[in-house]
Design a protein around this motif. Structure first.
Motif, PDB file in Angstrom:
ATOM      1  N   GLN A   3       2.148  -1.561   4.807  1.00  0.00           N
ATOM      2  CA  GLN A   3       3.051  -0.889   4.308  1.00  0.00           C
ATOM      3  C   GLN A   3       3.017  -0.994   2.508  1.00  0.00           C
ATOM      4  N   LEU A   4       3.403   0.005   2.066  1.00  0.00           N
ATOM      5  CA  LEU A   4       3.009   0.320   0.790  1.00  0.00           C
ATOM      6  C   LEU A   4       4.134   0.688  -0.040  1.00  0.00           C
ATOM      7  N   VAL A   5       4.898   1.155  -0.863  1.00  0.00           N
ATOM      8  CA  VAL A   5       6.213   1.421  -1.302  1.00  0.00           C
ATOM      9  C   VAL A   5       6.251   1.238  -2.772  1.00  0.00           C
ATOM     10  N   GLU A   6       5.477   2.560  -3.401  1.00  0.00           N
ATOM     11  CA  GLU A   6       5.531   3.263  -4.919  1.00  0.00           C
ATOM     12  C   GLU A   6       7.082   3.646  -5.913  1.00  0.00           C
ATOM     13  N   VAL A  23       4.547  -1.943  -3.811  1.00  0.00           N
ATOM     14  CA  VAL A  23       5.114  -3.182  -2.641  1.00  0.00           C
ATOM     15  C   VAL A  23       4.996  -3.241  -1.945  1.00  0.00           C
ATOM     16  N   TYR A  24       4.041  -4.018  -1.104  1.00  0.00           N
ATOM     17  CA  TYR A  24       2.836  -4.016  -0.152  1.00  0.00           C
ATOM     18  C   TYR A  24       3.066  -5.240   0.858  1.00  0.00           C
ATOM     19  N   SER A  25       3.203  -4.981   2.219  1.00  0.00           N
ATOM     20  CA  SER A  25       3.321  -5.664   3.047  1.00  0.00           C
ATOM     21  C   SER A  25       2.167  -7.083   3.260  1.00  0.00           C
ATOM     22  N   VAL A  26       1.677  -6.762   3.964  1.00  0.00           N
ATOM     23  CA  VAL A  26       0.638  -8.036   3.781  1.00  0.00           C
ATOM     24  C   VAL A  26      -0.460  -7.472   2.287  1.00  0.00           C
ATOM     25  N   SER A  27      -1.010  -8.998   2.327  1.00  0.00           N
ATOM     26  CA  SER A  27      -1.730  -8.523   1.387  1.00  0.00           C
ATOM     27  C   SER A  27      -3.403  -8.672   1.873  1.00  0.00           C
ATOM     28  N   LYS A  72       4.906 -11.450  -5.176  1.00  0.00           N
ATOM     29  CA  LYS A  72       5.802 -10.893  -4.958  1.00  0.00           C
ATOM     30  C   LYS A  72       5.108  -9.502  -4.314  1.00  0.00           C
ATOM     31  N   ASN A  73       3.784  -9.818  -3.878  1.00  0.00           N
ATOM     32  CA  ASN A  73       3.477  -9.265  -3.226  1.00  0.00           C
ATOM     33  C   ASN A  73       3.455  -7.185  -3.464  1.00  0.00           C
TER      34      ASN A  73
END
Length: 118
Positions: A3-6, A23-27, A72-73
Motif C-alpha cells: 500500500q502506497l500513499v503519496e 509512505v509504504y506499508s512494507v519495504s 520511516k517507510n
C-alpha cells in the motif's frame, strides 16, 4: 501487495521546489516515481533500487532527487528548479525488481498527488 500513499503535492511558482513523500506499508527492493501530465502518457521520473544508485528520466536529471528512509517507510522526491512542464499527477510505485525507466509495468501504485507549476 504494497500500500502506497503519496503526499506533498501542491502549487508552486516556476523555479520553486517541492518535496513529495510516499509512505509504504512494507519495504520492497525497488521503488520509483512516475508522473502523468494532462493528455500525455505516464512517464518514469526516478527509480531507486535497494543498495544501488538511483537512475532518472532525462527530463528530470539534475533537478530531481529520489531517496528513501526505510526506518520511516517513506520514499521521497525532492524537486528543484520546477517549470510548467513538470505539472502532472505524480505517483509512487513499488516492485520486487527494478525495471528500466521507460517500463511502467510496476506491481503496486499509489493514488497520486498533484503538482502544478504556474
Amino acid at each position: 501487495h504494497v500500500q502506497l500513499v503519496e503526499s506533498g503535492g501542491g502549487s508552486v511558482q516556476p523555479g520553486g521546489s517541492l518535496r513529495l513523500s510516499c509512505v509504504y506499508s512494507v519495504s520492497v527492493y525497488c521503488m520509483a516515481w512516475f508522473r502523468q501530465a494532462p493528455g500525455k502518457e505516464r512517464e518514469g521520473g526516478a527509480v531507486i533500487p535497494t543498495g544501488s544508485a538511483a537512475y532518472y528520466g532525462d527530463s528530470v536529471k539534475g533537478r530531481f532527487t529520489i531517496s528513501r528512509d526505510n526506518a520511516k517507510n517513506t520514499l521521497y522526491l525532492q524537486m528543484n528548479s520546477l517549470n510548467p512542464e513538470d505539472t502532472a499527477m505524480y505517483y509512487c510505485a513499488a516492485d520486487r525488481v527494478c525495471r528500466p525507466i521507460w517500463d511502467e509495468s510496476w506491481q503496486d501504485w499509489g493514488q497520486g498527488t498533484q503538482v502544478t507549476v504556474s
